[in-house]
Design an enzyme around this catalytic site. Structure first.
Site, PDB file in Angstrom:
ATOM      1  NE  ARG A   1      44.020 -75.238   5.746  1.00 10.06           N
ATOM      2  CZ  ARG A   1      45.130 -75.617   6.391  1.00 10.06           C
ATOM      3  NH1 ARG A   1      45.054 -76.430   7.433  1.00 10.06           N
ATOM      4  NH2 ARG A   1      46.313 -75.176   5.994  1.00 10.06           N
TER       5      ARG A   1
ATOM      6  CB  THR B   1      34.616 -58.296  14.130  1.00  8.30           C
ATOM      7  OG1 THR B   1      34.063 -59.436  13.456  1.00  8.30           O
ATOM      8  CG2 THR B   1      35.109 -57.286  13.099  1.00  8.30           C
TER       9      THR B   1
ATOM     10  CG  ASN C   1      58.135 -56.789   9.536  1.00  2.00           C
ATOM     11  OD1 ASN C   1      58.814 -55.775   9.389  1.00  2.00           O
ATOM     12  ND2 ASN C   1      58.295 -57.868   8.786  1.00  2.00           N
TER      13      ASN C   1
ATOM     14  CG  HIS D   1      35.045 -43.594  20.113  1.00  2.00           C
ATOM     15  ND1 HIS D   1      35.517 -42.692  21.031  1.00  2.00           N
ATOM     16  CD2 HIS D   1      36.099 -43.956  19.348  1.00  2.00           C
ATOM     17  CE1 HIS D   1      36.815 -42.502  20.822  1.00  2.00           C
ATOM     18  NE2 HIS D   1      37.187 -43.259  19.807  1.00  2.00           N
TER      19      HIS D   1
ATOM     20  CB  ALA E   1      51.117 -57.845   5.946  1.00  2.03           C
TER      21      ALA E   1
END
Length: 214
Positions: free
Chosen positions: A182, A164, A84, A114, A141
């Site tokens: 889950r 992460t 999108n 970095h 989103a």
């Protein structure tokens, strides 16, 4: 090691190297052309994607504006990938996306990082780690995926999550940092949203096969 090789090596390098900058600028010109296309220019958009991206399978569609640091040069899309508005691939190294994966608005897949040492950051130095998104995933989103992360096949990532760490296949995960909530299970074969039940007769008319239970 050549500077262009360092993009994909995980080693620290200077992204403002003249050779890199010249090629990156050429790629960004193509991206600019893509984002200036009209909604009716579907064939031109498809042709530009084939020229811009490292790989693009049949049936892929990226809603403009599409943003990419290298114009998509290091983006590999399987078949029928949809993104999108505002899809961002910070593609200083490779980004791999499997077949039938969907991205909500303003998803970011980032490969550059970095060093923590400020003396290195002052020079603008960076290193890159690839991102891998499996087949049949759905990223809601505003999801952000950081460098080096892999998301397994059929995983669902909730809106606004910051991913992460690696996410295993067939799970619902969400949050900042993103965590597995889950596994996707039998309930998901019956309900598509809370207590709203899937009408499998209607789905078969749309060409959807009944899940096999694998």
């Amino acid at each position: 090691m050549e500077t262009t090789d360092r993009l994909h090596s995980g080693e620290i390098y200077d992204p403002m190297d003249n050779e890199l900058y010249t090629e990156q600028l050429r790629r960004l010109e193509l991206l600019y052309d893509y984002n200036q296309t009209r909604p009716s220019e579907g064939e031109r958009r498809a042709a530009l994607l084939r020229e811009m991206l490292a790989e693009v399978g049949e049936g892929c569609y990226l809603e403009p504006p599409f943003h990419a640091n290298w114009g998509g040069a290091h983006v590999h899309l399987g078949r029928y990938v949809y993104a999108n508005f505002g899809f961002t691939c910070v593609d200083d190294t490779h980004i791999y996306v499997g077949d039938y994966t969907l991205f909500g608005p303003n998803v970011v897949l980032a490969t550059p990082n970095h060093p923590f040492l400020p003396e290195l950051r002052k020079k603008g130095l960076q290193y890159n780690l690839p991102v891998r998104i499996g087949e049949g995933c759905w990223l809601g989103a505003g999801v952000v995926v950081v460098p080096g992360v892999t998301i397994g096949d059929y995983a669902v990532i909730g809106a606004g999550s910051v991913v992460t760490r690696d996410i295993p296949p067939r799970v619902l995960a969400a949050g900042n940092p993103c965590r597995v909530l889950r596994e996707l299970d039998e309930r998901d074969r019956k309900y598509y949203h809370r207590d709203r039940e899937i009408d499998w007769e209607a789905m078969r008319k749309l060409g959807v096969e009944t899940p096999s239970g694998d």
